[in-house]
Write a protein that holds these residues in place. Structure first.
Motif, PDB file in Angstrom:
ATOM      1  N   VAL C 147      20.118   9.377  46.606  1.00 34.19           N
ATOM      2  CA  VAL C 147      20.312   7.961  47.150  1.00 34.19           C
ATOM      3  C   VAL C 147      19.137   7.236  46.412  1.00 34.19           C
ATOM      4  O   VAL C 147      19.374   6.146  45.934  1.00 34.19           O
ATOM      5  N   PHE C 148      18.126   7.764  46.221  1.00 35.46           N
ATOM      6  CA  PHE C 148      16.833   7.106  45.603  1.00 35.46           C
ATOM      7  C   PHE C 148      17.202   6.753  44.091  1.00 35.46           C
ATOM      8  O   PHE C 148      16.548   5.874  43.549  1.00 35.46           O
ATOM      9  N   LEU C 149      17.777   7.710  43.480  1.00 39.07           N
ATOM     10  CA  LEU C 149      17.966   7.713  41.949  1.00 39.07           C
ATOM     11  C   LEU C 149      18.035   6.343  41.583  1.00 39.07           C
ATOM     12  O   LEU C 149      17.495   5.979  40.318  1.00 39.07           O
ATOM     13  N   PRO C 150      19.332   5.602  41.981  1.00 42.90           N
ATOM     14  CA  PRO C 150      19.573   4.407  41.410  1.00 42.90           C
ATOM     15  C   PRO C 150      18.112   3.272  41.213  1.00 42.90           C
ATOM     16  O   PRO C 150      17.935   2.834  40.209  1.00 42.90           O
ATOM     17  N   PHE C 151      17.717   3.229  42.610  1.00 46.99           N
ATOM     18  CA  PHE C 151      16.169   2.426  42.599  1.00 46.99           C
ATOM     19  C   PHE C 151      15.412   2.897  41.641  1.00 46.99           C
ATOM     20  O   PHE C 151      14.520   2.141  40.920  1.00 46.99           O
ATOM     21  N   LEU C 155      13.735   0.716  38.779  1.00 49.17           N
ATOM     22  CA  LEU C 155      12.214   0.348  38.738  1.00 49.17           C
ATOM     23  C   LEU C 155      11.688   0.905  37.270  1.00 49.17           C
ATOM     24  O   LEU C 155      11.031   0.207  36.760  1.00 49.17           O
ATOM     25  N   VAL C 156      12.142   2.162  36.810  1.00 52.16           N
ATOM     26  CA  VAL C 156      11.652   2.550  35.524  1.00 52.16           C
ATOM     27  C   VAL C 156      12.111   1.529  34.295  1.00 52.16           C
ATOM     28  O   VAL C 156      11.219   1.225  33.604  1.00 52.16           O
ATOM     29  N   VAL C 157      13.365   1.071  34.471  1.00 49.38           N
ATOM     30  CA  VAL C 157      13.819   0.312  33.317  1.00 49.38           C
ATOM     31  C   VAL C 157      12.957  -1.094  33.266  1.00 49.38           C
ATOM     32  O   VAL C 157      12.630  -1.417  32.220  1.00 49.38           O
ATOM     33  N   PHE C 162       9.162  -4.840  30.977  1.00 45.12           N
ATOM     34  CA  PHE C 162       8.181  -5.905  31.440  1.00 45.12           C
ATOM     35  C   PHE C 162       6.955  -5.599  30.445  1.00 45.12           C
ATOM     36  O   PHE C 162       6.151  -6.327  30.168  1.00 45.12           O
ATOM     37  N   LEU C 163       6.562  -4.367  30.132  1.00 38.59           N
ATOM     38  CA  LEU C 163       5.709  -3.856  29.144  1.00 38.59           C
ATOM     39  C   LEU C 163       5.669  -4.075  27.992  1.00 38.59           C
ATOM     40  O   LEU C 163       4.822  -4.274  27.051  1.00 38.59           O
ATOM     41  N   ALA C 164       6.950  -4.021  27.351  1.00 33.06           N
ATOM     42  CA  ALA C 164       7.361  -3.995  25.925  1.00 33.06           C
ATOM     43  C   ALA C 164       6.574  -5.089  25.120  1.00 33.06           C
ATOM     44  O   ALA C 164       6.017  -4.939  23.974  1.00 33.06           O
ATOM     45  N   PRO C 165       6.379  -6.387  25.749  1.00 36.11           N
ATOM     46  CA  PRO C 165       5.753  -7.544  25.024  1.00 36.11           C
ATOM     47  C   PRO C 165       4.240  -7.107  24.514  1.00 36.11           C
ATOM     48  O   PRO C 165       3.511  -7.694  23.824  1.00 36.11           O
ATOM     49  N   GLN C 166       3.779  -5.946  25.230  1.00 32.51           N
ATOM     50  CA  GLN C 166       2.173  -5.628  25.194  1.00 32.51           C
ATOM     51  C   GLN C 166       2.168  -4.430  24.355  1.00 32.51           C
ATOM     52  O   GLN C 166       0.998  -3.995  24.204  1.00 32.51           O
ATOM     53  N   PHE C 167       3.184  -4.029  23.970  1.00 36.41           N
ATOM     54  CA  PHE C 167       2.952  -2.791  22.741  1.00 36.41           C
ATOM     55  C   PHE C 167       2.201  -3.368  21.486  1.00 36.41           C
ATOM     56  O   PHE C 167       2.303  -4.247  20.867  1.00 36.41           O
ATOM     57  N   HIS C 168       1.294  -2.399  21.096  1.00 35.44           N
ATOM     58  CA  HIS C 168       0.528  -2.412  19.731  1.00 35.44           C
ATOM     59  C   HIS C 168       0.744  -1.387  19.062  1.00 35.44           C
ATOM     60  O   HIS C 168       0.230  -0.007  19.422  1.00 35.44           O
ATOM     61  N   LEU C 169       1.676  -1.446  18.034  1.00 36.64           N
ATOM     62  CA  LEU C 169       1.901  -0.079  17.377  1.00 36.64           C
ATOM     63  C   LEU C 169       0.682   0.683  16.703  1.00 36.64           C
ATOM     64  O   LEU C 169       0.794   1.893  16.332  1.00 36.64           O
ATOM     65  N   ASP C 170      -0.395  -0.321  16.478  1.00 39.53           N
ATOM     66  CA  ASP C 170      -1.503   0.339  15.762  1.00 39.53           C
ATOM     67  C   ASP C 170      -2.335   1.336  16.656  1.00 39.53           C
ATOM     68  O   ASP C 170      -2.825   2.198  16.110  1.00 39.53           O
ATOM     69  N   ASN C 171      -2.110   1.238  18.186  1.00 40.67           N
ATOM     70  CA  ASN C 171      -2.619   2.053  18.761  1.00 40.67           C
ATOM     71  C   ASN C 171      -2.315   3.777  18.660  1.00 40.67           C
ATOM     72  O   ASN C 171      -3.122   4.469  18.961  1.00 40.67           O
TER      73      ASN C 171
END
Lengths: 392, 77, 366
Positions: C147-151, C155-157, C162-171
């Motif tokens: 039951v929890f799996l879809p939630f 959330l994971v997706v 949401f974090l993708a804009p803050q990626f810095h490939l140089d890191n």
């Protein structure tokens, strides 16, 4: 099952419950050194006054500044609690101002405190109070904003975007630089202009023409966690070009026959490439970008291709010299690799970086840096030829 | 003191809760293991409340694996 | 038969996926990055490879006695005395893990969200739910995971998006700048925490999966471990791309710090408490998995007719243990990131092959 999770999330909250009205929402934090002790100043929002101001009957200050001194930062905080009617709540801190004296001495303890405390988020900016103490800066109020810390935060954000010599540094940025062997941190400075005594008074707010203001001033250079000096305005600009931190900026170009021309930079990109001749690293920096002419105050005919080429050349030389100035002063005056050249070498030549790593400061001093700029002029606004040149 | 009384009350509730269930089970081993484990649990909790030092199983793990970590893992990698 | 419930292959897959993610999603990035720095994600890929090889080993074990749990068949293959001793020793593993998980959750909540709440309040409350789940039986708590799996996936997706804009490939550059050694050192915990810790205790669950052919178990394990491992590698990569290796290593809970950084247009921010639900779900499933296995195992070992009466007494002991195991977070971190993985290795690379060898020997002679 759902019930279980609901209960789990709600019931466990009781111990930490704090009513909104009990919270002293802190928007700015000022840290200073006072002898061997820390002086902590907090700017706390006075919720009643904020709403009253929007209602038009504000008489008192919308924010209050409390300050105390303690052997540790935490102790100072505890003492503040005895004077402040509310609990100090730190999740909404927008700026942390660090006094110059403290920045010169024991910045790392400050960082430790801030990183360890769970209430802090990481999206606030850190700035250094130039020639002044952090609590003075906090006490200065401005007429444009109800919450001064927000004003500081927003103007730094805008200034980074529109004007080149400042850099908005968050806690994570600073920590990343400190932990990196190939890069030293910088922070933007803030300075009080005008009369210090009058700055904090309510009169300053009421006067339409402020007698005392705060102004961002250039970049503070660090070596590890110690502030060792300041870049000049030109050097700060050069710094931002070198680290690819210029979004939009205005520049002034001297026309070939005297007079000035305003240039509006719309996009730039800086590429850092390292190469080796033998064991000697060389940094190649290439800045590309485009700009628009937005003001002509000299007699040049900008409809002629030759003239545009000449202007481009002058402009490129100017940016190159800004960058070289910044590099020179970092290499000779401060011997601190604030540009992260070491980090670039580490990324591009990991094997050759290893022997350099432990004495990078000395290596950096003699590093050969080549700057090439390829800036192009694209457009010149809504009129073609300047009225100025027509009139002459 | 209040904590101990609270704990005993909770245990009484647990016994009451399981009693009807256990009564149906003929196997004596079931009752004994329940009683013994509950007794051990209670004893450990009370000892913990009075700060009696208990045995930490992680110390055993540390005792066995620390030499292996330092002499084997750190040497090999 | 103590457990009458049966789970489907799909539920079995979901169970392994959630347990693999488990607490690792919260604590793993820090300990791996501590060794491998910006190559930590490569440790993850390496570890996933090893994890899949381990699946093949565990699959062989599952084929020995398709209808029995390890505790039930251990006295057949090892003899009645040694069999009982080894089964008892084995049960200590999931039981101790329950205590460690409780402690981990308690430490996380008291450090990051509820600093003034006594840790006992959190662990006791959590334990009550774990006991409740266990008493309802295997089928029920596994379905809770379903039951929890879809939630969870939602959330994971959102988290990654949401974090993708803050990626810095140089890191993450340079790749393998320090050679392969740090990468391999980092994979120690990456192999042990998500993969080994799941597989070892599965030998208590195998007989309860409804299957037509034994090979379905292997496929389910391979799929679930790949999915769980990939999620962890993505989490690792995200942490590195946003913070860089050094900063990840310096944090106690890098994933939570990541959630704090989410800021979409100054509008969608400060949602870390919602993201924290993600870890509550996986830690709950992992803790129930361990607690269920240890109570069921103990009941089977003592030849009881029901395992349910054992849940409360064992729960109390687990709570006391969870407080006792960690005199300070420094001690806890050191033992957990250095010595506990070696315990995992011993269990899966010595103990499990031992079962396999004795089991095959027994089957050959009978």
């Amino acid at each position: 099952m759902l019930l279980m999770i609901l209960m789990l999330t709600f019931t466990s909250g009781c111990w930490d419950v704090r009513e909104l009205s009990d919270l002293g929402i802190t928007v700015a934090l000022g840290l200073d050194k006072k002898g061997d002790e820390f002086n902590v100043a907090v700017q706390v929002v006075n919720p009643g006054e904020i709403s009253r101001i929007s209602g038009g009957a504000g008489t008192k200050k919308p924010v209050t500044v409390y300050e105390e001194t303690g052997e540790t930062i935490t102790e100072a905080f505890r003492k503040i609690l005895t004077t402040s009617p509310n609990n100090i709540y730190l999740s909404h801190v927008r700026v942390v101002v660090i006094g110059e004296e403290l920045a010169k001495d024991r910045m790392k303890y400050v960082l430790d405190f801030i990183s360890r405390n769970h209430e802090f988020r990481t999206d606030f900016f850190l700035i250094v109070a130039k020639d002044s103490t952090a609590d003075t800066i906090l006490k200065v109020m401005t007429a444009t904003e109800n919450v001064p810390a927000n004003k500081i935060y927003e103007s730094l954000e805008k200034s980074e975007e529109l004007y080149a010599p400042t850099k908005a540094v968050t806690l994570d940025d600073l920590k990343m630089d400190l932990l990196n062997k190939g890069k030293q941190p910088v922070l933007t400075g803030i300075r009080l202009i005008g009369d210090e005594d009058r700055a904090a008074s309510e009169e300053n707010v009421k006067n339409l023409k402020n007698t005392s203001k705060l102004k961002y001033e250039n970049l503070a250079v660090f070596k590890k966690d110690r502030l060792i000096g300041w870049l000049s305005e030109d050097e700060s600009k050069g710094y931002n070009y070198l680290i690819n931190n210029v979004v939009r900026a205005n520049g002034v170009v001297t026309c070939p026959d005297g007079g000035k021309l305003g240039m509006n930079l719309i996009k730039t990109k800086t590429k850092l490439q390292s190469e080796f001749t033998g064991d000697q690293p060389i940094m190649n920096i290439e800045i590309t970008g485009e700009g628009n002419i937005d003001e002509v105050s000299c007699g040049i005919d900008i409809t002629k291709q030759d003239n545009i080429a000449k202007l481009e050349q002058i402009w490129n030389q100017r940016i190159t010299s800004l960058c070289l100035k910044a590099v020179d002063s970092a290499q000779e005056e401060f011997q601190s690799d604030i540009f992260g050249f070491g980090e670039v070498i580490h990324r591009q030549h990991p094997r050759k970086w290893k022997p350099l790593k432990d004495h990078w400061d000395e290596e950096f001093k003699d590093l050969e840096v080549k700057v090439t700029t390829k800036l192009k002029i694209r457009r010149f606004g809504t009129i073609t030829d300047s009225i100025v040149s027509e009139l002459e | 003191m209040w904590k101990v009384i609270g704990l005993l009350l909770v245990s009484a509730a647990i016994v009451q809760f399981e009693y009807s269930h256990l009564k149906k089970i003929r196997n004596r081993m079931d009752r004994w293991s329940f009683a013994v484990l509950l007794g051990v649990g209670l004893m450990l909790s009370i000892m913990k409340m009075y700060d009696v030092p208990l045995f930490n199983p992680l110390q055993a793990i540390e005792f066995i694996y620390k030499p292996i970590y330092e002499n084997v893992f750190n040497r090999v990698l | 038969m103590l457990e009458k419930g049966r789970i489907s292959v799909a539920q079995f897959t979901i169970l392994i996926f959630l347990v693999t993610t488990g607490d690792s999603i919260l604590v793993l990035p820090s300990s791996v990055a501590g060794e491998a720095k910006n190559d930590a994600w490569l440790s993850g890929i390496f570890a996933l490879g090893i994890g899949l090889l381990l699946v093949l080993l565990f699959y062989q074990v599952s084929k020995l006695f398709p209808d029995l749990t390890f505790v039930e068949y251990s006295d057949r293959i090892f003899g009645s005395f040694l069999g009982k001793v080894l089964a008892g020793f084995f049960l200590l593993y999931p039981f101790l893990s329950v205590a460690l998980l409780l402690r981990e959750l308690g430490d996380f909540l008291t450090t990051q969200i509820l600093p003034h709440t006594p840790i006992e309040a959190i662990t006791i409350l959590f334990m009550v739910f774990v006991i409740y789940g266990t008493r309802l039986g295997l089928e029920t708590w596994v379905r809770a995971g379903q039951v929890f799996l879809p939630f969870f996936l939602l959330l994971v997706v959102l988290f990654f998006a949401f974090l993708a804009p803050q990626f810095h490939l140089d890191n993450i550059k340079p790749i393998l700048g320090e050679g392969v050694k740090p990468m391999l050192r980092g994979s120690l915990t990456f192999i042990a925490f998500p993969f080994m810790e799941t597989l070892i205790v599965l030998i208590m669950i195998f007989p309860y999966v409804k299957i037509k052919k034994q090979i379905e178990l292997r496929n389910a394990m391979l799929i679930a471990q790949t999915a769980g491992g990939t999620l962890l590698i993505l989490m690792m990569l995200t942490a590195l791309l946003v913070f860089g290796g050094e900063l990840v290593a310096h944090q106690q809970y890098p994933s939570y710090s990541l959630a704090k950084k989410i800021n979409i247009g100054k509008f969608l921010e400060r949602i870390e408490a919602i993201i924290a639900i993600l870890w509550l779900i996986t830690i709950f499933i992992k803790a129930t998995f361990y607690f269920y296995s240890s109570t069921l195992g103990l009941a089977q070992l003592l030849r009881l007719q029901d395992y349910r009466p054992l849940t409360f007494p064992l729960g109390i002991i687990a709570i006391v243990l969870s407080i006792e195991v960690s005199p300070s977070i420094t001690y806890y971190n050191e033992v957990i990131s250095k010595y506990w993985p070696l315990f995992d290795f011993t269990m899966s690379l010595i103990f499990i092959p031992l079962i396999l060898v004795f089991g095959l020997f027994y089957l050959k002679n009978n």
